[in-house]
Design a protein around this motif. Structure first.
Motif, PDB file in Angstrom:
ATOM      1  N   GLU A 161       9.638  54.276   1.390  1.00 27.20           N
ATOM      2  CA  GLU A 161       8.673  53.921   1.515  1.00 27.20           C
ATOM      3  C   GLU A 161       7.972  52.079   1.479  1.00 27.20           C
ATOM      4  N   ILE A 162       8.326  51.530   0.331  1.00 29.04           N
ATOM      5  CA  ILE A 162       8.378  50.756   0.213  1.00 29.04           C
ATOM      6  C   ILE A 162       9.171  49.366   0.850  1.00 29.04           C
ATOM      7  N   GLU A 163      10.205  49.541   1.048  1.00 27.28           N
ATOM      8  CA  GLU A 163      10.556  48.808   2.523  1.00 27.28           C
ATOM      9  C   GLU A 163      10.378  48.988   3.224  1.00 27.28           C
ATOM     10  N   THR A 164       9.613  50.328   4.235  1.00 24.31           N
ATOM     11  CA  THR A 164       8.715  49.576   5.097  1.00 24.31           C
ATOM     12  C   THR A 164       7.611  49.298   4.819  1.00 24.31           C
ATOM     13  N   GLU A 165       6.943  49.636   3.824  1.00 25.23           N
ATOM     14  CA  GLU A 165       5.992  48.952   4.089  1.00 25.23           C
ATOM     15  C   GLU A 165       6.286  47.277   3.961  1.00 25.23           C
ATOM     16  N   PHE A 166       6.734  46.691   3.146  1.00 24.27           N
ATOM     17  CA  PHE A 166       7.032  45.193   2.994  1.00 24.27           C
ATOM     18  C   PHE A 166       7.128  44.851   3.928  1.00 24.27           C
ATOM     19  N   GLN A 167       8.423  45.320   5.200  1.00 25.74           N
ATOM     20  CA  GLN A 167       8.984  45.328   6.174  1.00 25.74           C
ATOM     21  C   GLN A 167       7.568  44.880   7.171  1.00 25.74           C
ATOM     22  N   ALA A 168       6.694  45.814   7.308  1.00 26.41           N
ATOM     23  CA  ALA A 168       5.293  45.472   8.037  1.00 26.41           C
ATOM     24  C   ALA A 168       4.737  44.623   7.817  1.00 26.41           C
ATOM     25  N   HIS A 169       3.932  44.067   6.235  1.00 21.59           N
ATOM     26  CA  HIS A 169       3.288  43.088   5.972  1.00 21.59           C
ATOM     27  C   HIS A 169       4.255  41.972   6.235  1.00 21.59           C
ATOM     28  N   SER A 170       5.365  41.839   6.152  1.00 27.11           N
ATOM     29  CA  SER A 170       6.176  39.822   7.005  1.00 27.11           C
ATOM     30  C   SER A 170       6.078  40.000   8.055  1.00 27.11           C
ATOM     31  N   THR A 185       7.782  33.107  -3.502  1.00 24.84           N
ATOM     32  CA  THR A 185       6.247  33.741  -2.517  1.00 24.84           C
ATOM     33  C   THR A 185       6.859  35.039  -1.901  1.00 24.84           C
ATOM     34  N   LYS A 186       7.697  35.390  -1.143  1.00 28.59           N
ATOM     35  CA  LYS A 186       8.504  36.383  -1.416  1.00 28.59           C
ATOM     36  C   LYS A 186       9.293  38.105  -2.089  1.00 28.59           C
ATOM     37  N   ASN A 187       8.887  37.263  -2.676  1.00 25.22           N
ATOM     38  CA  ASN A 187       9.104  38.239  -4.781  1.00 25.22           C
ATOM     39  C   ASN A 187       7.470  38.410  -4.654  1.00 25.22           C
ATOM     40  N   ILE A 188       7.048  37.195  -5.264  1.00 28.47           N
ATOM     41  CA  ILE A 188       5.243  37.648  -5.235  1.00 28.47           C
ATOM     42  C   ILE A 188       5.176  39.346  -4.313  1.00 28.47           C
ATOM     43  N   HIS A 189       4.878  38.981  -2.991  1.00 21.83           N
ATOM     44  CA  HIS A 189       4.984  39.529  -1.931  1.00 21.83           C
ATOM     45  C   HIS A 189       5.369  41.029  -1.930  1.00 21.83           C
TER      46      HIS A 189
END
Length: 392
Positions: A379-388, A346-350
């Motif tokens: 930017e991808i890492e920052t966006e993903f951490q924010a959503h997580s 699920t994490k990989n999907i997000h």
């Protein structure tokens, strides 16, 4: 500038006062002398400014000398002009400002025709002169004495005739001027009409030229548009045909590949084939992984096959395929029973969804995952951490 204006005003007033004082004391002053006085005043003023910036005794002395010199020059010039005028008057030369008195003409009654005047008798040297009292001259019979009424009426009729002639001349001149004015107005109107007609013709020609240019431009645009549409249609048809041919070839190749994989009797053989085709034929490797997951879905190594398949999709920049592979894996019993594995998938999907969104924002969706630039990856890492973090 203010100093010059103030100085000029003072000098103009001073010259005017000098002129009035000369008139009051009956001192004759020529206007050219006044002009010279103004010029000398400007010269004295300019030299006084340039001589010294301080008002000391030497400055006043030099200023006094300049003033006395200027006054002497103006006085000498005025005296010379007066003497010159007196000399011209002594030689009976009429000055431009003087007019000689007009002699009065004798009255019309005193001017008689030549026939009415008494002839003068010519005397010869041999004949003695006869006194006029002794031998009065007789008037010719043809000449008659003019009455006084007619004598006084003659000049009046002459004046009336002259007035009539003058009035006729003035009337003729007025008529000629009027006719000339009318002719000029008519010529001006004709010229204006010709100019307006020419302007209308030129405007009409320009409008027609613009219409022709617009029509030609519209036609060219339509032709270009039709040509572009035809080329786009032909290109789309060619691409569709090539895609169909490629799909048919791929389908035939997958049938052959499926038969080849079906002949393999172990998971290791299929994985060896996928590993060998990974670099040269990545699509064949993906097909092999799908075949392995389908045939050996209950094997403990299946979750790792799904991860390898997702990585292979990421290397091909097929992020949608990777997301679909992870979602399909979540329905498999061996993965559905493992909570940790479900969370990881699920994490990989997000994460892949975030990658896909950021790359689409930068118009770089076709970039393989290993080739993503560092700033976009950050930017991808920052966006993903924010959503997580918000999901937690």
């Amino acid at each position: 500038m203010t100093f010059i204006l103030i100085t000029g005003s003072i000098m103009a007033i001073s010259i005017f006062l000098i002129y009035r004082l000369c008139r009051f004391f009956n001192i004759e002053m020529k206007w050219t002398s006044l002009v010279l006085c103004a010029v000398m005043a400007f010269i004295v003023n300019g030299m006084a400014i340039t001589m010294s910036p301080f008002l000391d005794r030497g400055h006043y002395l030099r200023l006094g000398i300049l003033v006395i010199t200027a006054a002497a020059v103006v006085t000498i010039f005025n005296e010379r002009m007066l003497r010159r005028e007196e000399a011209l008057a002594g030689n009976c030369t009429v000055l431009p400002t003087e007019q000689l008195p007009v002699e009065e003409e004798p009255p019309a009654e005193d001017i008689l025709p030549a026939a009415m005047q008494e002839p003068v008798a010519e005397t010869s040297p041999s004949e003695p002169a006869v006194p006029m009292e002794a031998a009065p001259l007789e008037q010719p019979a043809a000449v008659q004495e003019v009455p006084p009424e007619e004598k006084s009426a003659a000049p009046q009729k002459s004046n009336e005739a002259e007035k009539a002639v003058e009035e006729a001349k003035l009337a003729a001149q007025a008529i000629a001027e009027k006719e000339a004015k009318l002719a000029a107005e008519k010529a001006e109107k004709e010229a204006q009409a010709i100019a307006e007609a020419k302007a209308r013709k030129e405007a009409k020609e320009r409008a027609e030229q613009k219409k022709r240019e617009a029509a030609a431009r519209k036609k060219a645009e339509a032709e270009a548009k039709a040509k572009a549409a035809a080329e786009a249609k032909a290109r789309a048809e060619a691409e569709e045909k090539a895609r169909q041919e490629l799909a048919a070839k791929r389908q035939a190749h997958e049938q052959e590949l499926k038969q080849e994989l079906a002949s393999m009797d172990s998971l290791d053989a299929i994985l060896d084939f996928a590993y060998e085709a990974k670099d040269a034929q990545p699509k064949d490797a993906i097909f092999a992984y799908h075949e392995a997951i389908s045939r050996y879905g209950d094997d403990d190594y299946t979750p790792f096959l799904v991860i390898e398949l997702g990585n292979l999709y990421k290397e091909q920049a097929n992020y949608s395929g990777a997301i679909a592979a992870y979602k399909q894996a979540l329905t498999m019993p061996i993965i559905a029973k493992n909570d940790a594995m479900c969370q990881e998938f699920t994490k990989n999907i997000h994460y892949l969804g975030t990658v896909q969104d950021i790359l689409a924002k930068h118009a770089a969706l076709s970039t393989p995952f290993p080739q993503i630039p560092g700033d976009i990856m950050q930017e991808i890492e920052t966006e993903f951490q924010a959503h997580s973090g918000s999901a937690k």
